[in-house]
Design a protein around this motif. Sequence first.
Motif, PDB file in Angstrom:
ATOM      1  N   GLN A 183       0.765   5.404   9.588  1.00 19.65           N
ATOM      2  CA  GLN A 183       1.462   6.035   8.473  1.00 19.65           C
ATOM      3  C   GLN A 183       1.657   5.058   7.315  1.00 19.65           C
ATOM      4  N   LEU A 184       2.075   3.838   7.611  1.00 20.95           N
ATOM      5  CA  LEU A 184       2.223   2.816   6.567  1.00 20.95           C
ATOM      6  C   LEU A 184       0.893   2.588   5.855  1.00 20.95           C
ATOM      7  N   HIS A 185      -0.150   2.433   6.644  1.00 15.91           N
ATOM      8  CA  HIS A 185      -1.494   2.183   6.132  1.00 15.91           C
ATOM      9  C   HIS A 185      -1.940   3.299   5.195  1.00 15.91           C
ATOM     10  N   GLU A 186      -1.787   4.542   5.621  1.00 18.62           N
ATOM     11  CA  GLU A 186      -2.247   5.664   4.817  1.00 18.62           C
ATOM     12  C   GLU A 186      -1.429   5.829   3.536  1.00 18.62           C
ATOM     13  N   VAL A 187      -0.123   5.633   3.605  1.00 17.76           N
ATOM     14  CA  VAL A 187       0.704   5.713   2.399  1.00 17.76           C
ATOM     15  C   VAL A 187       0.349   4.573   1.458  1.00 17.76           C
ATOM     16  N   TRP A 188       0.173   3.370   1.985  1.00 17.01           N
ATOM     17  CA  TRP A 188      -0.219   2.221   1.155  1.00 17.01           C
ATOM     18  C   TRP A 188      -1.514   2.539   0.415  1.00 17.01           C
ATOM     19  N   LEU A 189      -2.481   3.132   1.103  1.00 12.11           N
ATOM     20  CA  LEU A 189      -3.764   3.439   0.469  1.00 12.11           C
ATOM     21  C   LEU A 189      -3.634   4.492  -0.624  1.00 12.11           C
ATOM     22  N   THR A 190      -2.658   5.398  -0.521  1.00 11.57           N
ATOM     23  CA  THR A 190      -2.509   6.406  -1.569  1.00 11.57           C
ATOM     24  C   THR A 190      -2.125   5.789  -2.906  1.00 11.57           C
ATOM     25  N   HIS A 191      -1.640   4.570  -2.878  1.00  6.68           N
ATOM     26  CA  HIS A 191      -1.247   3.865  -4.104  1.00  6.68           C
ATOM     27  C   HIS A 191      -2.344   2.919  -4.607  1.00  6.68           C
ATOM     28  N   ARG A 192      -3.483   2.912  -3.967  1.00  7.83           N
ATOM     29  CA  ARG A 192      -4.564   1.993  -4.328  1.00  7.83           C
ATOM     30  C   ARG A 192      -5.577   2.697  -5.214  1.00  7.83           C
ATOM     31  N   ALA A 193      -6.104   1.969  -6.193  1.00 13.54           N
ATOM     32  CA  ALA A 193      -7.116   2.513  -7.104  1.00 13.54           C
ATOM     33  C   ALA A 193      -8.534   2.099  -6.702  1.00 13.54           C
ATOM     34  N   GLU A 194      -8.663   1.153  -5.774  1.00 12.76           N
ATOM     35  CA  GLU A 194      -9.984   0.683  -5.365  1.00 12.76           C
ATOM     36  C   GLU A 194     -10.715   1.787  -4.600  1.00 12.76           C
ATOM     37  N   GLU A 195     -12.033   1.639  -4.470  1.00 15.85           N
ATOM     38  CA  GLU A 195     -12.819   2.647  -3.759  1.00 15.85           C
ATOM     39  C   GLU A 195     -12.917   2.383  -2.265  1.00 15.85           C
TER      40      GLU A 195
END
Length: 133
Positions: free
Chosen positions: A64-76
């Motif tokens: 869950q932490l990982h997926e939420v963190w990724l939602t804030h990332r702009a990289e591909e």
Amino acid sequence: MLGYEDGDVVGFCFGTTLAPDTKWWGSMLTPLPAAWMAENGKRTVALNETVVRKAWRGRSVAWQLHEVWLTHRAEERVTLLVNLLDGDDAVQAVYEAWGYRKLGDQQPFADSPVFSVMLRSVAPAENSGVFRK
């Protein structure tokens, strides 16, 4: 990214964008095409650490932490290293279940362990396309 439950910190994860002059790909033991290693400061984020407090492990908190963190990332795409000496491939299997694929191995320093280098798309629905050059 910090994760909370009832006001208590239960875990965290963090990473950093790979700069154009990154050394991330320089210690690969498995040769990769140059196009896979080309960075522009916006293409790839490296997940450096995910930590979950013992009482919250086994409850999908890390995912869950990982997926939420990724939602804030702009990289591909996102990359990470897995120490091959840890967990009898269990850690790598967890990341594979999260959509990562092993690209090869690297040894950042002569006296460091050998790590599996894993990669996936930041957007989980796009994981099949992350391995194009």
